[in-house]
Design an enzyme around this catalytic site. Structure first.
Site, PDB file in Angstrom:
ATOM      1  N   ASP A   1      -0.545   4.176   0.925  1.00  0.00           N
ATOM      2  CA  ASP A   1      -0.535   5.542   2.094  1.00  0.00           C
ATOM      3  C   ASP A   1       0.489   5.247   3.194  1.00  0.00           C
ATOM      4  OD1 ASP A   1      -2.637   3.204   2.496  1.00  0.00           O
ATOM      5  OD2 ASP A   1      -3.453   3.962   3.387  1.00  0.00           O
TER       6      ASP A   1
ATOM      7  N   HIS B   1       0.836  -1.221  -0.021  1.00  0.00           N
ATOM      8  CA  HIS B   1      -0.182  -0.223   0.450  1.00  0.00           C
ATOM      9  C   HIS B   1       1.325   1.579  -0.072  1.00  0.00           C
ATOM     10  CE1 HIS B   1       1.095   0.666   4.319  1.00  0.00           C
ATOM     11  NE2 HIS B   1       0.131  -0.668   4.434  1.00  0.00           N
TER      12      HIS B   1
ATOM     13  N   GLU C   1       4.040  -6.060   4.440  1.00  0.00           N
ATOM     14  CA  GLU C   1       3.720  -5.946   5.401  1.00  0.00           C
ATOM     15  C   GLU C   1       4.825  -6.266   6.544  1.00  0.00           C
ATOM     16  OE1 GLU C   1       1.679  -3.134   6.663  1.00  0.00           O
ATOM     17  OE2 GLU C   1       0.120  -3.563   5.355  1.00  0.00           O
TER      18      GLU C   1
ATOM     19  N   ASP D   1       6.624   0.863   6.918  1.00  0.00           N
ATOM     20  CA  ASP D   1       4.376   0.438   6.713  1.00  0.00           C
ATOM     21  C   ASP D   1       4.998   1.267   5.935  1.00  0.00           C
ATOM     22  OD1 ASP D   1       2.560  -0.405   6.881  1.00  0.00           O
ATOM     23  OD2 ASP D   1       2.311   0.379   8.833  1.00  0.00           O
TER      24      ASP D   1
ATOM     25  N   GLU E   1      -4.873   1.939   2.569  1.00  0.00           N
ATOM     26  CA  GLU E   1      -4.885   0.573   3.820  1.00  0.00           C
ATOM     27  C   GLU E   1      -5.282   0.749   4.466  1.00  0.00           C
ATOM     28  OE1 GLU E   1      -3.408  -2.535   5.625  1.00  0.00           O
ATOM     29  OE2 GLU E   1      -2.578  -0.332   5.437  1.00  0.00           O
ATOM     30  N   GLU E   2      -5.015   2.051   4.884  1.00  0.00           N
ATOM     31  CA  GLU E   2      -4.892   1.988   6.206  1.00  0.00           C
ATOM     32  C   GLU E   2      -5.948   3.043   7.010  1.00  0.00           C
ATOM     33  OE1 GLU E   2      -2.011   1.768   8.022  1.00  0.00           O
ATOM     34  OE2 GLU E   2      -0.696   1.772   6.844  1.00  0.00           O
TER      35      GLU E   2
HETATM   36 ZN   LIG Z   1       1.025  -1.241   5.942  1.00  0.00          ZN
END
Ligand SMILES: [Zn+2]
Length: 396
Positions: A85, A83, A174, A114, A146-147
Site C-alpha cells: 500500500d 508492504h 523500507e 515507500d 501497513e501505512e
Molecule cells: Zn513504508
C-alpha cells in the site's frame, strides 16, 4: 559478487516491474488484488509456491510466496518483506503519481521509494533465485495496509505461525538508503468516542456534553504524557528518549447553543517499551470508566465512552546479536546500526522469533511526500545486495 549476473539487465527489469507496480493504485484501504495477483502470477511462473491471506471482505490481500531450497542445509530462510500500500496523493504532484516517470537519475511515482522500489528489486531478482541451487528457502512477503497501522501483516503473521514458519531472517525493505535500522518505537493509534445527551445550552444540567467530557479526557492524556517522560528508560536509544503521546484531533458539536451529544478524540502514542503502552491504556481507561462515565451516567444512563483501537504497531527492539543485522553488514560492509522515528512491520516478525532488520533502497526523506521519488542508484545498490543474498544462499 557472482560474475554470471547481468546487473544491467536486472536493473532494466526492476524498472519495468516498478513501473507496473506504481501503475496499480494501491492506496491504503483500497483494493490491492490486482497488484497481488500480478506478483503471484509472476512468482508462480518461476516455480514459487504461495498462499494468500485476506481482510474480512477479501478486498485487500497479503501474499507469501516461496522459492524452495534445492537442498536445504538447515540455515535460516530469508524473508524479503514489503508492504504494497501507499499513502494517498494530493493534487500538487508535478507528474502523474500513478505513472512512473524518470527524470535524470530519479524515478518519480507514488510508492517509488515507500516501498514498491524494494518489491520491484526483489521480483526482478526472483528468476535468478529460482535458477540457483539454493540451500535455503527465499520467501517473499507482500502485505496490505501497513501505512494505516499495519493492519495486513498481523493476519499474515498468524498464518505463518499456523504453518510453523517461525524462524528466519527477515529484511523489511523500507527506504533506509540500504542502511541498517534495528529499532524503532511502537505506534499505537486510538479513537475514543463519547456519547452524551443533546440539549439546549440554556439548560446545561439537562444534557451531557460529549464535547466537554472529551476535553477532560484529552486533558488527562496530556497529563499522562508528563508521566511518560518520568518513565524514560535509563539507556534509551531513541530521540526523544521517552514514550510520546499526542492528541491529533477532537471532533464534535454542531453549534454554539447546542449541547453536543457526540464527540471523538483521535490520539496516538509511541511507546519506547511495551510497558508504557500498557500503563497508559490502564490509566486512561480507569479515568474514563471510574471518573468520567459515572458522571455522565448520573444525568443520562445511556451515556457511553468507547475506545477503538485503530492499530497497535508494536515497537522493534534492538538485539545485540542479530542474524539479520550480521547478514546485512556482511553484504554491505556497513556495521553501523541506527534507529528511526517511523514504524514498520519489523516488530511483528521479531515477535514470533524471526531475526529482523529494516534495510531497503531509497530515502525516507522522499516518502509520503508530493513528487515522491527513488534515486536510480538506490535500485542498483539494492540489486547488488540481493545478489549478495544469492551468494550466501547457494550450495557450494
Ligand atoms: Zn513504508
Amino acid at each position: 559478487m557472482s560474475t554470471e549476473i547481468n546487473l544491467e539487465k536486472l536493473f532494466d527489469n526492476s524498472i519495468k516491474i516498478l513501473t507496473d507496480l506504481i501503475g496499480f493504485r494501491t492506496i491504503s484501504g483500497e483494493d490491492n488484488n490486482n497488484l497481488i495477483n500480478y506478483c503471484e502470477e509472476y512468482l508462480n511462473k518461476l516455480g514459487a509456491t504461495s498462499f494468500k491471506t485476506f481482510d474480512d471482505e477479501k478486498k485487500r490481500v497479503n501474499l507469501f510466496a516461496t522459492i524452495k531450497a534445492k537442498k536445504p542445509n538447515g540455515i535460516k530462510p530469508i524473508i524479503l518483506s514489503g508492504h504494497t500500500d501507499t499513502v494517498p496523493v494530493s493534487k500538487s504532484w508535478s507528474t502523474d503519481p500513478f505513472k512512473a516517470t524518470i527524470k535524470g537519475d530519479k524515478l518519480y511515482g507514488r510508492g517509488s521509494c515507500d516501498m514498491k522500489g524494494f518489491i520491484a528489486c526483489a521480483l526482478a531478482f526472483a528468476p535468478i533465485y529460482s535458477q540457483t541451487n539454493l540451500n535455503r528457502d527465499i520467501h517473499f512477503s507482500f502485505t496490505f495496509d501497513e501505512e494505516t497501522a499495519c493492519l495486513g501483516a498481523p493476519i499474515l503473521i498468524k498464518e505463518l505461525k499456523k504453518r510453523n514458519i517461525k524462524e528466519g531472517i527477515c529484511i523489511v525493505g523500507e527506504p533506509t538508503k540500504m542502511k541498517i535500522i534495528d529499532a524503532h518505537k511502537g505506534c499505537y493509534e486510538y479513537t475514543t468516542y463519547f456519547e452524551g445527551l443533546a440539549g439546549h445550552s440554556s439548560m446545561p444540567h439537562k444534557g451531557v456534553s460529549a464535547v466537554e467530557f472529551a476535553t477532560r479526557y484529552a486533558n488527562k492524556l496530556i497529563e499522562l504524557r508528563e508521566e511518560l517522560k518520568k518513565r524514560v528508560p535509563k539507556d534509551s536509544i531513541f530521540d526523544p528518549p521517552f514514550s510520546t503521546l499526542q492528541v491529533g484531533g477532537i471532533f464534535g458539536g454542531i453549534a454554539h447553543n447546542v449541547i453536543a451529544d457526540k464527540c471523538r478524540v483521535e490520539w496516538e502514542t509511541r511507546p519506547v517499551v511495551k510497558e508504557d503502552g500498557v500503563f497508559l491504556n490502564q490509566q486512561i481507561d480507569k479515568y474514563a470508566n471510574e471518573v468520567l462515565l459515572p458522571e455522565m451516567k448520573k444525568i443520562f444512563p445511556q451515556s457511553n465512552i468507547r475506545k477503538e483501537i485503530i492499530g497497535e504497531v508494536i515497537g522493534f527492539d534492538r538485539v545485540e546479536k542479530s542474524d539479520a543485522c550480521e547478514l546485512v553488514s556482511s553484504l554491505t560492509g556497513d556495521n553501523s546500526r541506527e534507529v528511526v522515528s517511523f514504524g514498520t512491520e519489523a516488530g511483528l516478525f521479531q515477535e514470533i522469533g524471526i531475526s529482523t532488520v529494516v534495510c531497503g533502497p531509497g530515502s525516507i526523506e522522499q516518502a509520503h511526500k508530493v513528487d515522491e521519488f527513488i534515486e536510480l542508484n538506490e535500485i542498483k545498490k539494492c540489486l547488488n545486495f540481493l545478489n549478495g543474498i544469492k551468494s550466501k544462499s547457494t550450495i557450494n
